[in-house]
Design an enzyme around this catalytic site. Sequence first.
Site, PDB file in Angstrom:
ATOM      1  N   SER A 147      70.190  56.686  27.251  1.00 22.01           N
ATOM      2  CA  SER A 147      71.200  55.865  27.992  1.00 22.01           C
ATOM      3  C   SER A 147      71.133  54.528  27.085  1.00 22.01           C
ATOM      4  O   SER A 147      71.384  54.424  25.961  1.00 22.01           O
ATOM      5  CB  SER A 147      70.494  55.809  29.289  1.00 22.01           C
ATOM      6  OG  SER A 147      71.708  55.194  29.980  1.00 22.01           O
ATOM      7  N   ASP A 153      78.748  62.736  33.112  1.00 21.12           N
ATOM      8  CA  ASP A 153      78.013  61.764  33.365  1.00 21.12           C
ATOM      9  C   ASP A 153      78.761  60.505  33.956  1.00 21.12           C
ATOM     10  O   ASP A 153      79.899  60.121  33.093  1.00 21.12           O
ATOM     11  CB  ASP A 153      77.642  61.387  32.114  1.00 21.12           C
ATOM     12  CG  ASP A 153      76.327  60.244  31.978  1.00 21.12           C
ATOM     13  OD1 ASP A 153      76.362  59.524  32.952  1.00 21.12           O
ATOM     14  OD2 ASP A 153      75.509  60.182  31.029  1.00 21.12           O
ATOM     15  N   HIS A 192      74.261  62.140  34.328  1.00 26.76           N
ATOM     16  CA  HIS A 192      73.324  61.082  33.357  1.00 26.76           C
ATOM     17  C   HIS A 192      72.068  61.690  33.286  1.00 26.76           C
ATOM     18  O   HIS A 192      71.464  61.582  32.187  1.00 26.76           O
ATOM     19  CB  HIS A 192      73.407  59.801  34.102  1.00 26.76           C
ATOM     20  CG  HIS A 192      72.916  58.701  33.140  1.00 26.76           C
ATOM     21  ND1 HIS A 192      73.643  58.410  31.722  1.00 26.76           N
ATOM     22  CD2 HIS A 192      71.943  57.883  33.278  1.00 26.76           C
ATOM     23  CE1 HIS A 192      72.982  57.487  31.431  1.00 26.76           C
ATOM     24  NE2 HIS A 192      72.034  57.078  32.032  1.00 26.76           N
TER      25      HIS A 192
END
Length: 700
Positions: free
Chosen positions: A551, A636, A671
């Site tokens: 991320s 995501d 995610h």
Amino acid sequence: MIRWAAAASLAAIAVAAAGQEAPRAAKRPHPVVSPNGTRNDDYYWLRDDTRKNPEMLAYLKAENAYADARMAPLKPLADTLYAETVSHIQQDDTTVPYRENGWWYQTRFVKGGDYPLVERRRTPDAPAELLFDQNAMAKGHGFFSLSAFAVSPDNKTIAWAEDTVGRRQYVLKVKDITTGRILDQGLTNLEPEIVWIGDGKSLLYVAKDPVTLRGYRVMLHALGTPASADKLVYEEKDDTYQMGIGKTADDKFICITVSSTVSDEQRCAPVDQPTRFTVLAPRAREFRYSADHAGGRWVIRTNKGAKNYKLVTVADAGLSGGTAAWRDLTRADDKVFIEGFQPFDSFVAIDQRQGGNRMIRLLGQDGRSTAVAADEPAYRMALATNREAGATSVRYTYGSLKTPTTTYEVDARTGERRVLKVAPVPGYDPANYVTERLWAPARDGTRIPVSIVYRKGAKRDGTAPLFQYAYGSYGYSTDPAVDPSRIALLDRGVVYAIAHIRGGQEMGRGWYDDGHLLNKKNSFTDFIDVTRFLVAQKVAAKDRVAAMGGSAGGLLMGAVANMAPTDYRVMVAQVPFVDVVTTMLDASIPLTTFEYDEWGNPAQKRYYDYMLSYSPYDNVEAKAYPAMFVGTGLWDSQVQYYEPAKWVAKLRATKTGTAPLLFRTNMEAGHGGKSGRFERYRDASEWQAFVLDQLGVAGN
């Protein structure tokens, strides 16, 4: 406008999909316009918000096929790593039961099950009442996530929210606990927080904006009525704020919290009067606070006059008086950062950081405080589940890079501790491993804490392979813990290191301030400097260094790859945020507006120029990069799939050298990757095999 596939283009992708060669995405110039200039983006066409463009999907599938082909020789190693990881997991494990409103709650795994059962009992020894069988609920879904559930005040009804896509757009469901009959399931696109009001016949939830997915409205819902009948309780119109709801520790108040990077505002109402909200203190820039209630008083964590936060208190009668009525419980301390707290009727448990470690301190009504002891140089403590404000003891967890998570209960009056549970790690002996805390000098003289762990007996002769991890954004601190999937690396001689770089809050709020906005590059150079320090100290070999981040940590990987590619043999970037400027220019993308105070608003030239100077996608150059494994999820909502897709496409077209570049898209995940406790280890075993191969670690 999306350009749909031509037959010739799809044919070319099909050749790559057979694993014969690395896929090459077509270049299609696209102007990205901003107040501060126009940039060309050759791969902008890979963005498809519907996720239906056949050419885009074909490209992602071609990349998956290429990854399959390149990883085929390493599949035996990946399978071995997965088997070793699973061997360290207690498959029929249970959590420590906690008491709430007269019932004991617990989650329990069964052998082979990806998801836990959720149960409750009248007493710890009574027969269990099954609330959720998540394995059954997940059947037929490629992804499944159950939110924190909420039981009604009369203990008869349970509400929860679930996500079966991975995009964090939850669906509300309510059922009768005794009969299992579904009472309500008509609400969609929610945040996962649900709060019952006093009568147990209505609840509050947070609705999301359908485009940005920002939680922006608190709605009152009466069971059994259509969504159209729900009443608006509060709407947050400032799109730089995100929203949450919850009950206070003593269940007497419901609170709505809106937060940005640098500001908070909290409004609370009696649990049986969910429309009479009082604002505790009005929002102001650089003013943050969070409040909770127990023992007939409010306890508030605030940065007012305390950069590292302090605790203050105010009686119920003084709540509407604003900050003027607040009275200090703790003093401001430049060396102690208060991360969180939990009030009880007779004491307050404080979650704080000092010297790079996370620890617990107990504050009594007489003002005396006691720190809970620890026995290792690098560790983390955290408050566990404590649902009864009248308790005289507090539960917390302790762990390190070698010590499995241990749940303790400490008596707030006597300081006596007792172990409630040591997380079982079959086939693992902590005595075989060593953990240390090192301090690496950054190029500006700052000392960066580094937590390392390695197999006992390892030599400091500069030959060992190193796996270095960091995050370093949003003030999120990375704490040490035992990970079943890491043991296989340690047993093969790999040294594992966490670089606690600036951008987190391991060393206080100033640590964060020095690692975001116009100081963001400190995060990147800290990571590089930690690597060079560990190599110089002969902890690791210069040509055997692996790095990983996900991320915003994936942004770290992309920036470091551009800045210091020769310092790393291999990198893993999971769901990486790599197209910083384009994303932050688009307010329709989830999270963008929340994050202007994290990265900057590129509509302002100084931020535009600074972000552009480090954005990984914009700074790809014709040079040799490390071997790279990049992962993403098609669904995501935090970092859109097309960011890493575009980055990989540009790297393929631009980079030199022969180091492999693999790109894996999970077509059914968001995610956090695939759901289920074993699936993520299966995914991890693939990139671990890739890393070990690149580091020259023999064996399978």
